[in-house]
Enzyme design. Structure first.
Site, PDB file in Angstrom:
ATOM      1  N   THR A  90     -41.140  70.555 -58.139  1.00  0.00           N
ATOM      2  CA  THR A  90     -40.595  69.202 -58.341  1.00  0.00           C
ATOM      3  C   THR A  90     -40.254  68.634 -56.963  1.00  0.00           C
ATOM      4  O   THR A  90     -40.009  69.388 -56.023  1.00  0.00           O
ATOM      5  CB  THR A  90     -39.308  69.235 -59.192  1.00  0.00           C
ATOM      6  OG1 THR A  90     -38.341  69.984 -58.461  1.00  0.00           O
ATOM      7  CG2 THR A  90     -39.530  69.869 -60.540  1.00  0.00           C
ATOM      8  N   GLU A 142     -41.271  69.713 -65.348  1.00  0.00           N
ATOM      9  CA  GLU A 142     -40.724  70.836 -66.133  1.00  0.00           C
ATOM     10  C   GLU A 142     -41.237  70.845 -67.570  1.00  0.00           C
ATOM     11  O   GLU A 142     -41.020  71.793 -68.310  1.00  0.00           O
ATOM     12  CB  GLU A 142     -39.188  70.749 -66.171  1.00  0.00           C
ATOM     13  CG  GLU A 142     -38.495  71.091 -64.861  1.00  0.00           C
ATOM     14  CD  GLU A 142     -38.338  69.904 -63.926  1.00  0.00           C
ATOM     15  OE1 GLU A 142     -39.113  68.927 -64.062  1.00  0.00           O
ATOM     16  OE2 GLU A 142     -37.457  69.947 -63.052  1.00  0.00           O
ATOM     17  N   LYS A 167     -22.098  52.823 -62.550  1.00  0.00           N
ATOM     18  CA  LYS A 167     -20.876  52.927 -63.350  1.00  0.00           C
ATOM     19  C   LYS A 167     -19.939  51.792 -62.964  1.00  0.00           C
ATOM     20  O   LYS A 167     -19.299  51.829 -61.934  1.00  0.00           O
ATOM     21  CB  LYS A 167     -20.217  54.285 -63.132  1.00  0.00           C
ATOM     22  CG  LYS A 167     -21.139  55.404 -63.578  1.00  0.00           C
ATOM     23  CD  LYS A 167     -20.469  56.757 -63.595  1.00  0.00           C
ATOM     24  CE  LYS A 167     -21.418  57.775 -64.177  1.00  0.00           C
ATOM     25  NZ  LYS A 167     -22.096  58.606 -63.196  1.00  0.00           N
ATOM     26  N   TRP A 214     -21.712  51.609 -68.355  1.00  0.00           N
ATOM     27  CA  TRP A 214     -22.901  51.976 -67.597  1.00  0.00           C
ATOM     28  C   TRP A 214     -23.877  50.806 -67.588  1.00  0.00           C
ATOM     29  O   TRP A 214     -24.177  50.222 -68.638  1.00  0.00           O
ATOM     30  CB  TRP A 214     -23.585  53.182 -68.235  1.00  0.00           C
ATOM     31  CG  TRP A 214     -22.855  54.466 -67.982  1.00  0.00           C
ATOM     32  CD1 TRP A 214     -21.628  54.604 -67.379  1.00  0.00           C
ATOM     33  CD2 TRP A 214     -23.297  55.780 -68.316  1.00  0.00           C
ATOM     34  NE1 TRP A 214     -21.282  55.930 -67.322  1.00  0.00           N
ATOM     35  CE2 TRP A 214     -22.280  56.671 -67.893  1.00  0.00           C
ATOM     36  CE3 TRP A 214     -24.436  56.301 -68.923  1.00  0.00           C
ATOM     37  CZ2 TRP A 214     -22.383  58.053 -68.061  1.00  0.00           C
ATOM     38  CZ3 TRP A 214     -24.537  57.669 -69.095  1.00  0.00           C
ATOM     39  CH2 TRP A 214     -23.521  58.544 -68.669  1.00  0.00           C
TER      40      TRP A 214
HETATM   41  P1  ADP Z   1     -40.433  64.376 -59.482  1.00  0.00           P
HETATM   42  O1  ADP Z   1     -38.956  64.268 -59.727  1.00  0.00           O
HETATM   43  O2  ADP Z   1     -40.875  65.573 -58.755  1.00  0.00           O
HETATM   44  O3  ADP Z   1     -41.102  63.088 -59.099  1.00  0.00           O
HETATM   45  P2  ADP Z   1     -41.527  64.247 -62.103  1.00  0.00           P
HETATM   46  O4  ADP Z   1     -42.781  63.522 -61.877  1.00  0.00           O
HETATM   47  O5  ADP Z   1     -41.496  65.423 -62.941  1.00  0.00           O
HETATM   48  O6  ADP Z   1     -41.020  64.771 -60.815  1.00  0.00           O
HETATM   49  O7  ADP Z   1     -40.429  63.200 -62.528  1.00  0.00           O
HETATM   50  C1  ADP Z   1     -39.895  63.172 -63.802  1.00  0.00           C
HETATM   51  C2  ADP Z   1     -38.915  62.046 -63.921  1.00  0.00           C
HETATM   52  O8  ADP Z   1     -39.583  60.788 -63.752  1.00  0.00           O
HETATM   53  C3  ADP Z   1     -38.280  61.932 -65.275  1.00  0.00           C
HETATM   54  O9  ADP Z   1     -37.234  62.844 -65.431  1.00  0.00           O
HETATM   55  C4  ADP Z   1     -37.827  60.486 -65.283  1.00  0.00           C
HETATM   56  O10 ADP Z   1     -36.631  60.307 -64.579  1.00  0.00           O
HETATM   57  C5  ADP Z   1     -38.930  59.807 -64.514  1.00  0.00           C
HETATM   58  N1  ADP Z   1     -39.878  59.201 -65.450  1.00  0.00           N
HETATM   59  C6  ADP Z   1     -41.068  59.677 -65.850  1.00  0.00           C
HETATM   60  N2  ADP Z   1     -41.671  58.829 -66.710  1.00  0.00           N
HETATM   61  C7  ADP Z   1     -40.831  57.789 -66.865  1.00  0.00           C
HETATM   62  C8  ADP Z   1     -40.856  56.588 -67.638  1.00  0.00           C
HETATM   63  N3  ADP Z   1     -41.882  56.253 -68.398  1.00  0.00           N
HETATM   64  N4  ADP Z   1     -39.778  55.772 -67.565  1.00  0.00           N
HETATM   65  C9  ADP Z   1     -38.718  56.073 -66.793  1.00  0.00           C
HETATM   66  N5  ADP Z   1     -38.640  57.173 -66.040  1.00  0.00           N
HETATM   67  C10 ADP Z   1     -39.672  58.024 -66.075  1.00  0.00           C
END
Ligand code: ADP
Length: 546
Positions: free
Chosen positions: A185, A330, A439, A444
């Site tokens: 990640t 994940e 916040k 929120w």
């Molecule tokens: P990294 O944090 O390494 O970029 P990821 O690609 O796994 O890894 O990121 C996942 C995160 O991206 C999610 O937990 C969320 O916060 C955000 N995310 C993914 N798809 C969406 C979406 N359609 N809308 C809002 N947030 C998103």
């Protein structure tokens, strides 16, 4: 009593075995890193993956060894994935957009034995070569003619390795729970953490994500995975597309509007997937050139919240259905897709649009709930927001080498770090990442909602909202805007535009204009950096409150 059915281990190689047998003639088209378009079939992919597997065995690669790839989406990259996984080794995808310090960290943490690289990344590897002593050699994904001059040690030519092999080879046998892929990640906080996929989790994810009510690919589809294979496994497409024999179009290194448009049209693509920024570039290009799309049916958009403007333009101007999706590394990565339920197609345009901004409903194999700070489940009323928790056979149980310790609660739920609502029909909407939520006076405010509204202004190219400290309200929203090229905007223009679209107390306290926003290696706005940059920012409302 045990069931009496066959034990058929869910190994990922069964997917290309199937594709080669049931769809031998189906095409895989690649814009190569060297330039020309390359075409071959699933039969060829299968044969060359086996040759790659044999070449790796000859290099001494053993089950459980980590082999890294630093490569664009191409047929050769796909072959190496199947080749590595087919001998029980682990394919570690490296994201070339990471800072070199992070690359050095993860290569050493993973203890990669070899790095398979595209020509474009040789200079990155030369820069870090002294700091990655675990790596025994480099395989360059090209032919002899294009081999580069390089200071790297033990450099091999991929095509030469492949040519030295024949494809008479049975994939190795091992348990379906054997690890096959490793992806770190981005690590916006702390060091990057490795997610270690198994054959079984990837096969289950491919089947689940590709159900008719998921990505829903079929043999008559042509799919263009713009999302890189180094970004959460190209959202599983390298496994799900061959499982149904869909034609695959790989974009290589050119992801700009013009290059993507050319592939969409020339190859008659029906389905594609990527993060919002890619689609902003494509839409911009099509608007400037007045071009239309003739075959594209749907576009899967995820990785960051999809702004309304993208959905509206695709659907209204180009007749393309947008499928908003959410997931994370994940989760292999897909969690939800926003596909309508019965009757929703008859809703008013405004109601449908509001609904499409939701990230969607869980695909089968993903369990989802929202919880308060103490882990108590919250109601699915579409209003209450809480920590989004997930469980399932393709969700991480622990990070590689136990980094970060226990990541599940006592009931096996994984906290996604996202804050979301769930409605009675099962549709989830992310309001924020927990660290990005603003916040304000005990309430929120969703930064995603504000960004979405700001981005629907015709002169706004990109927008981000962060919380800035405020003596009375704790935090108040600051809107940071990148105007479109050549357009001028004032704070009042933006705020007046937003006024009737959101509750007054949620409106940003101030607007600042910048030339560009910082992005992470996976294309998300780097809010951590923005918060750092604007940490001493004086909101005009602070003086008023004092
Ligand atoms: P990294 O944090 O390494 O970029 P990821 O690609 O796994 O890894 O990121 C996942 C995160 O991206 C999610 O937990 C969320 O916060 C955000 N995310 C993914 N798809 C969406 C979406 N359609 N809308 C809002 N947030 C998103």
């Amino acid at each position: 009593m045990e069931g009496l059915m066959q034990d058929w281990p869910l190994r990922v190689t069964t997917i290309i075995d199937h594709a080669a047998r049931a769809h031998p003639e189906q095409e895989i088209v690649t814009r190569t890193v060297e330039g020309p378009i390359h075409r071959y079939t699933y039969k060829d992919l299968h044969s060359r993956s086996k040759k790659a597997a044999k070449a790796l065995l000859e290099l001494g690669v053993k089950k459980g060894d980590r082999i890294a790839t630093l490569a664009w989406n191409t047929y050769r990259h796909m072959e190496t994935w199947y080749g590595i996984m087919g001998i029980g080794a682990i394919c570690h995808t490296l994201n070339p957009r990471l800072f070199t310090d992070q690359l050095i960290y993860i290569i050493n943490h993973a203890e990669d034995d070899y790095i398979i690289t595209d020509l474009t990344f040789i200079s990155i590897l030369e820069e870090i070569a002294d700091d990655i002593a675990c790596v025994k050699g480099f395989i360059v994904l090209t032919d002899l003619e294009h081999m580069p001059e390089t200071s790297l040690n033990n450099v091999m030519c991929y095509e030469e390795l492949i040519e030295a092999q024949n494809d008479e080879f049975e994939w190795l046998e091992f348990d379906e729970n054997t690890a096959c892929g490793l992806c770190y990640t981005s690590g916006t906080t702390g060091n990057p953490k490795g997610v270690l996929y198994s054959h079984r989790s990837n096969v289950i994810h491919a089947i689940a994500s590709n159900s008719a009510d998921g990505m829903g690919l079929k043999a008559t589809d042509t799919v263009l995975p713009v999302v890189p294979m180094f970004h959460a496994n190209a959202w599983g497409l390298v496994f799900s597309a061959p499982s149904v024999g869909a034609k695959i179009v790989m974009p290589g290194m050119k992801l700009d509007g013009e290059s993507i448009y050319e592939l969409l049209e020339n190859e008659k693509v029906t389905s594609t997937a990527a993060v919002p920024t890619v689609w902003l570039m494509l839409l911009d290009y099509m608007e400037q050139t007045d071009l239309k799309l003739s075959t594209l049916e749907n576009v899967v958009i995820g990785g960051a919240a999809c702004p309304e403007i993208i959905i509206e333009k695709f659907e209204k101007n180009y007749g393309v259905k947008v499928i908003h999706a959410w997931g994370m590394t994940e989760m292999s990565p897909l969690g939800t897709l926003n596909l309508a339920k019965s009757g929703m197609d008859e809703w008013s345009y405004e109601r449908q649009m509001k609904h499409k901004l939701k990230q969607g409903r869980a695909v089968y194999t993903v369990e989802m709930k929202i919880a308060d700070d103490d882990g108590n489940e919250l109601p699915c009323d579409g209003e209450t927001s809480g920590h989004l928790m997930v469980r399932g056979p393709a969700v991480a149980r622990v990070y590689f080498k136990n980094e970060g310790g226990d990541i599940l609660d006592k009931d096996g739920w994984f906290d996604t770090d996202d804050v979301a609502t769930l409605d009675p029909q099962g549709f989830m909407q992310i309001t924020d990442r927990s660290k990005d939520v603003i916040k304000s006076g005990g309430e929120w405010i969703s930064s995603i909602e504000l960004e979405n509204i700001a981005m629907s202004h015709w002169a706004v190219a990109e927008a981000a909202v962060i919380g800035v400290s405020h003596p009375k309200w704790t935090e108040r929203p600051l809107l940071i805007v990148v105007p479109k090229d050549g357009k001028t905007l004032t704070k009042d223009d933006v705020l007046n535009f937003m006024t009737d679209k959101i509750a007054k107390w949620c409106l940003p306290d101030d607007v600042v204009f910048v030339d560009e926003l910082p992005h992470t290696a996976t294309g998300k706005v780097q809010k951590l950096l923005l918060r750092e940059q604007f940490k001493d920012y004086q909101l005009p409302t602070v003086q008023a409150a004092e």
